[in-house]
Design an enzyme around this catalytic site. Structure first.
Site, PDB file in Angstrom:
ATOM      1  N   ASP A 269       3.944  -3.848  -5.894  1.00  0.00           N
ATOM      2  CA  ASP A 269       4.532  -5.121  -5.471  1.00  0.00           C
ATOM      3  C   ASP A 269       6.061  -5.031  -5.483  1.00  0.00           C
ATOM      4  OD1 ASP A 269       2.207  -6.432  -4.899  1.00  0.00           O
ATOM      5  OD2 ASP A 269       2.101  -7.542  -6.779  1.00  0.00           O
TER       6      ASP A 269
ATOM      7  N   GLU B 234       0.831  -1.215   0.000  1.00  0.00           N
ATOM      8  CA  GLU B 234       0.000   0.000   0.000  1.00  0.00           C
ATOM      9  C   GLU B 234       0.863   1.262   0.000  1.00  0.00           C
ATOM     10  OE1 GLU B 234      -3.183  -0.003  -0.497  1.00  0.00           O
ATOM     11  OE2 GLU B 234      -3.280  -2.180  -0.465  1.00  0.00           O
TER      12      GLU B 234
HETATM   13 ZN   LIG Z   1      -2.464  -2.379  -4.694  1.00  0.00          ZN
END
Ligand SMILES: [Zn+2]
Length: 414
Positions: A359, A278
């Site tokens: 990611d 996040e």
């Molecule tokens: Zn995401």
């Protein structure tokens, strides 16, 4: 009926046909892959859970098709079917001032629309979600949510509509530009006010108390150079078993929110990895970029509305004869999704690119394996399918399919 009516009808039929075709494709694909867990997930996900995810996806697809067809019927009812013409005439008979009539017309349209959609959202919560063991909402919470939403619509929506109608009526040819500026201001205000004033009306937010987890999270935040106004746990379990984590707010009002359901299903390392992902959205400036895209699209949309609202064919083509500003607003809000539907693949591609970037960021500040484990665990908890139809996924899914995401993360580890 004029040429625009036909363009509208053809776009609407095309959109509904594509939605239904994609949904059937998805159901078929998931069904064909129902009896085998993909190799990458064999260790963690049982065949039983894989079956559950398949059945849940197929059931959601069926409901989605009903929604598409109902949406088509309602849209035709409001426009060419004369629904809006009738509602507008009903309020005009009272002979109130133009602004009052306009605001009441728009608000009553929204309230009637949500009442018409009520049976479907009831079914979704108390039959579909209930059937798969996700629902935690009681009828009392369901109805109190609805009443609160209506109240918010009056308190926030009425002044906003007043500003919009006032600008449309008295700010000259470039009203749409002023309205855009006002709208941007409103969006920023809401982003700031939402976490502190609106979200607490629906959920309880308590500061994260678990000391070891808190230390871990704070350590990650300082490693990433991120300032927040606190880490909160939200009672997501009041409504649903689905888990999530998110950031909210802007400026000095940023908060990190964990659903209590997420904290239950992941261990501390996995929670850290999810949070790192996040944070990646912030650090890679996705939040700002999304805001800019939204700003450009709403400027374009309002300019289009500014032009369409002066054209008679826009009204008559959609089944109304009253060329008022309030009518132009409602027609525009009803019609624009039919045309913007065809932008889905572009928005999805952008969002997926961001997910990979987030990611990558998470892999660089925390542990890839923890993020993989967390993803697998969340897929299982939420009964999300591991085998979506590739075309459907490319058009709708804001996140890349599990197989691709896990493979992408696994490459980071070697
Ligand atoms: Zn995401």
């Amino acid at each position: 009926m004029n040429e625009f009516s036909w363009i509208f009808i053809i776009a609407l039929l095309l959109m509904t046909a594509i939605e239904i075709w994609l949904s059937l494709r998805q159901g078929d694909y998931v069904n064909r892959h129902r009896d085998r867990v993909p190799d990458a997930f064999k260790e963690q996900i049982s065949l039983q859970n894989h079956h559950k995810a398949a059945d849940y996806t197929i059931a959601k697809g069926k409901l989605g098709r009903v929604e598409s067809i109902l949406g088509l019927i309602l849209l035709l009812f409001w426009t060419l079917g004369g629904g809006l013409a009738w509602l507008s005439g009903f309020w005009q008979d009272f002979q109130w001032p133009v602004m009052v009539t306009g605001i009441v017309f728009i608000l009553s349209f929204f309230i009637i629309s949500s009442l018409l959609e009520l049976p479907l959202s009831w079914y979704k919560t108390f039959v579909l979600e209930q059937g798969f063991g996700f629902n935690r909402t009681t009828p009392a919470v369901f109805f109190s949510d609805m009443v609160k939403q209506f109240a918010l619509m009056l308190v926030i929506g009425a002044p906003l509509l007043w500003v919009a109608l006032w600008l449309m009526g008295s700010a000259g040819d470039y009203w749409w530009l002023y309205l855009w500026a006002a709208w941007m201001g409103f969006v920023l205000l809401m982003m700031w006010a939402y976490p502190a004033f609106i979200a607490p009306l629906f959920n309880k937010f308590t500061p994260l108390e678990d000391e070891t987890l808190k230390a871990k999270v704070e350590n990650l935040l300082s490693r990433c150079g991120f300032q927040s106004q606190g880490i909160f746990v939200m009672d997501g379990s009041k409504r649903s078993g689905h888990g999530n984590a998110y950031f909210t707010g802007i400026g000095n009002n940023k908060r990190i929110v964990f659903f209590d359901t997420l904290l239950k299903s992941l261990n501390e390392d996995q929670i850290e990895a999810v949070l790192a992902h996040e944070l990646g959205h912030f650090r890679r400036k996705h939040v700002v970029k999304n805001m800019l895209v939204m700003a450009v699209m709403s400027l374009f949309g309002l300019a289009l509305l500014g032009w369409a609202s002066t054209q008679s064919w826009f009204y008559t083509g959609l089944g109304v004869n009253t060329e008022t500003n309030a009518m132009a607003l409602v027609l525009f809000m009803l019609v624009i999704p039919v045309f913007s539907f065809f932008l889905h693949p572009i928005m999805t591609a952008m969002s997926r690119k961001y997910e990979y970037e987030a990611d990558d960021y998470a892999a660089s500040v925390s542990n890839s394996q923890d993020l993989i484990d967390a993803l697998v665990s969340l897929y299982q908890e939420n009964a999300s399918t591991l085998t979506p139809d590739p075309l459907v996924s490319a058009i709708y899914d804001s996140h890349p399919p599990a197989t691709l995401r896990v493979a992408h993360l696994a490459r980071k580890m070697t």
